[in-house]
Write an enzyme that holds these catalytic residues in place. Structure first.
Site, mmCIF file in Angstrom:
data_model
loop_
_atom_site.group_PDB
_atom_site.id
_atom_site.type_symbol
_atom_site.label_atom_id
_atom_site.label_comp_id
_atom_site.label_asym_id
_atom_site.label_seq_id
_atom_site.Cartn_x
_atom_site.Cartn_y
_atom_site.Cartn_z
ATOM 1 N N GLU A 99 -4.226 26.818 32.139
ATOM 2 C CA GLU A 99 -5.278 25.973 32.131
ATOM 3 C C GLU A 99 -5.098 24.450 32.210
ATOM 4 O O GLU A 99 -5.419 23.527 32.856
ATOM 5 C CB GLU A 99 -6.464 26.603 31.466
ATOM 6 N N ASP A 123 -11.353 28.907 38.012
ATOM 7 C CA ASP A 123 -11.215 28.789 36.622
ATOM 8 C C ASP A 123 -12.203 29.962 36.122
ATOM 9 O O ASP A 123 -13.387 29.911 36.378
ATOM 10 C CB ASP A 123 -11.850 27.490 36.261
ATOM 11 N N ASP A 128 -7.627 21.413 25.106
ATOM 12 C CA ASP A 128 -8.261 22.312 25.728
ATOM 13 C C ASP A 128 -9.252 23.393 24.806
ATOM 14 O O ASP A 128 -8.370 24.646 24.456
ATOM 15 C CB ASP A 128 -7.475 23.327 27.017
ATOM 16 N N LYS A 143 -13.382 37.755 28.552
ATOM 17 C CA LYS A 143 -12.197 36.991 28.662
ATOM 18 C C LYS A 143 -11.248 37.347 27.150
ATOM 19 O O LYS A 143 -10.064 37.558 27.319
ATOM 20 C CB LYS A 143 -12.236 35.828 29.212
#
Ligand code: AMP
Length: 609
Positions: free
Chosen positions: A148, A9, A171, A71
């Protein structure tokens, strides 16, 4: 040498790596025993790279030596500065992944390491590619890129193989938001729909709080603390602390004796903020996530009553207002059995287990979907007029992958011998508002009237999000293909080889300061090697020349019927064409061919209307 596949992850805020041990996903801790590490990188005064907690704790003191939340910039062409050096977001992500690879090597010893890396479901093709490249720069063989929320559902589903239900995975992490609806039935996990915003997360809440604190400070001292890079870092750190505190307490206190200096004197800030005040700040963003939830439900053809479980993933789902909104919509408490911070890494390990075969007997099967529509640029009627640049969807978003679809198209010009296939992803009716993935030319179409030659365009989209496009002339079976990922990787191979060298140098430099060095394997420089083996089979120079001569004759004829303005353009095009032919330069000839094809199609369309 044993083969290990790990699940990673790579989060905006935190990262973790896991693998399957005795049928269960397990996190691999850092040597200091941390299960997850901050996705923060630092280049210290000695040129040594530090990743994780140490880097994070230096953020306020040395903001210009530390990079966090990289990210959010993955897939962009921006660079980030660290210790006076510029890095691409891919390079910085590779540093985080390399740290994790160190943990894997400690666990399993030397040997090839394969990885499944997760990305937000709503990451674009370019962002996915950048993530894959980061993994390979870090020395992993990247087996698969997984969404994800799908990974989180896998972590949840492994213990519920017999149950039949629809699960909504909400999420909300540090930098991205995703919602996916997953159907579980007899061990089969099928993603029905995904929606989200890859630019929305806890970081945005922090910055809203920074602005709020800065406004209070300005009222008090008459200056904006955000102009001082250290003060800004301090406020950001405080904002995150306040935000997390407000998840558990009704109010949070800020007591900062020194935020910055004013007239050589310290200027500070002391105040309280209530959960209510914080909620007002972030509510518009949270409400926008609920719009995505509604869209995902609609795309899946379901209503709130069809959802048996709401699964919370990502650190920002600890904000009470998130729960409140979801309870308001679904009328039930969300599920919190799976750790919101660890679910994605654990699920990635499950996917890695499926890949390596250790879960082969589990009966678990997972299918995923294409998060964006994929299609082609076409000419046609729009709003009563003939237009070019219309987006024709071949694979609609939320189609289960892997998928192969073929659509038939027709030549637009009389005597058209070549057709340009322009590949796009997105949802807008005009290609200019979508994301361009690549293009190629299908040549050798037989001479015929306009609309009389049929061309079949086939899109193949596999589980990794790799798209292969083939165009085939129905009459003479001539075909041309392009694998989008390969084409794009070829373009960026040079940049990657440079990144690989740069990182190697950085680690070599660091090794002089560090006894516990991490080896950089020469064989891992796979992008450069792959590039050498690539061959471009697109179109021969002879074919290009023949086509260009045909077009030249066509342009000459067209000039006789054109007005002054158009004649001028035709003259310029013919000059370019002649120069390209004289130079015998394949790239220039191909460029000319494209320009003239576009021009002739436009001219034909004008004539038709
Ligand atoms: P993730 O990307 O899933 O690791 O989530 C990280 C984000 O969750 C960061 O923006 C954190 O500040 C945020 N976060 C972590 N814990 C809490 C909390 N208790 N309340 C609110 N946000 C939190």
């Amino acid at each position: 040498m044993s083969r290990h596949v790990v699940g990673i992850d790579l989060g905006t805020t935190n990262s973790a790596v896991a693998y399957m041990k005795n049928g269960k996903p397990m996190l691999i801790p850092s040597p200091r025993g941390q299960r997850i590490i901050p996705s923060v990188v630092m280049l210290d005064m000695n040129g040594q790279l530090l990743v994780g907690d140490v880097a994070r704790s230096a953020q306020v003191a040395m903001p210009d030596r530390v990079i966090a939340a990289v990210k959010r910039q993955m897939g962009s062409h921006a660079t980030v500065s660290m210790g006076g050096q510029e890095f691409s977001p891919t390079e910085v992500s590779a540093m985080i992944l390399r740290e994790l690879k160190g943990y894997v090597d400690r666990e399993f010893g030397d040997g090839e390491k394969e990885a499944v890396i997760t990305v937000p479901a709503y990451f674009t093709d370019e962002q996915r590619r950048a993530t894959k490249q980061a993994g390979e720069l870090a020395g992993f063989v990247v087996e698969r890129i997984v969404n994800e929320p799908t990974a989180a559902a896998l972590a949840f589903g492994l213990d519920r193989l017999e149950e039949e239900q629809h699960v909504l995975v909400y999420d909300l992490g540090g930098g991205t938001f995703d919602v996916s609806i997953v159907e579980m039935m007899n061990g089969i996990l099928e993603v029905k729909a995904s929606a989200g915003n890859n630019m929305l997360g806890g970081e945005d809440f922090d910055w809203l709080l920074v602005d709020w604190l800065a406004t209070k400070f300005r009222k008090l001292h008459g200056l904006d603390p955000r102009r001082d890079i250290r003060a800004k870092s301090l406020l950001k750190e405080q904002a995150e602390r306040i935000k997390c505190e407000l998840s558990y307490a009704e109010t949070a206190a800020v007591h900062l004796p020194v935020v910055t200096m004013k007239d050589n004197k310290p200027a500070g800030l002391s105040l309280d903020i209530s959960r209510q005040e914080f909620t007002v700040l972030i509510d518009p963003l949270l409400l926008s996530t609920m719009d995505c939830v509604r869209r995902a439900l609609q795309d899946a053809g379901l209503t709130t009553g069809d959802i048996q479980e709401v699964l919370l993933v990502g650190g920002s789902t600890r904000i009470p207002r998130v729960r409140e909104l979801l309870v308001g919509m679904f009328g039930k408490e969300p599920h919190s059995e799976v750790d919101a911070d660890e679910a994605v890494a654990l699920g990635a390990a499950v996917q890695a287990g499926l890949k390596s075969g250790v879960l082969a007997d589990s009966g678990l099967i997972v299918t995923d979907i294409a998060p964006f529509s994929l299609g082609i640029a076409v000419a046609g009627q729009r709003h009563g007029m003939k237009r070019t640049g219309i987006f024709h969807v071949i694979i609609p978003r939320n189609t289960v992958i892997p998928v192969t679809r073929t659509d038939r198209f027709y030549t637009a010009l009389p005597g058209q011998r070549a057709a340009k296939v322009e590949i796009y992803q997105g949802e807008h009716e005009w290609v200019k508002n979508n994301y361009r993935l690549g293009e190629f030319l299908l040549t050798g179409i037989p001479v015929n009237w306009s609309g009389h030659e049929e061309i079949d365009v086939t899109y193949r989209y596999d589980l990794n999000g790799i798209l292969e496009v083939t165009a085939k002339c129905v009459k003479n079976k001539k075909e041309q293909s392009l694998t989008v990922q390969d084409a794009l990787e070829r373009q960026s191979a040079e940049a990657l080889a440079r990144s690989s060298d740069k990182l190697r140098q950085l680690y070599e430099q660091a090794i002089q300061h560090e006894e516990d060095d991490i080896p950089w394997d020469e064989d891992e420089d796979i992008f450069a090697a792959e590039d050498e083996e690539e061959t471009d089979e697109r179109i021969t120079p002879e074919e290009l020349r023949r086509q260009l001569r045909l077009f030249d004759a066509k342009l000459e004829k067209l000039a006789l019927m054109s007005d002054k303005e158009e004649r001028k353009t035709i003259g310029q095009l013919r000059r370019k064409l002649k120069d390209a032919l004289d130079a015998g330069d394949g790239d220039r000839m191909a460029q000319c061919l494209e320009m003239i094809t576009d021009f002739l199609i436009e001219a034909q369309l004008r004539e038709d209307t």
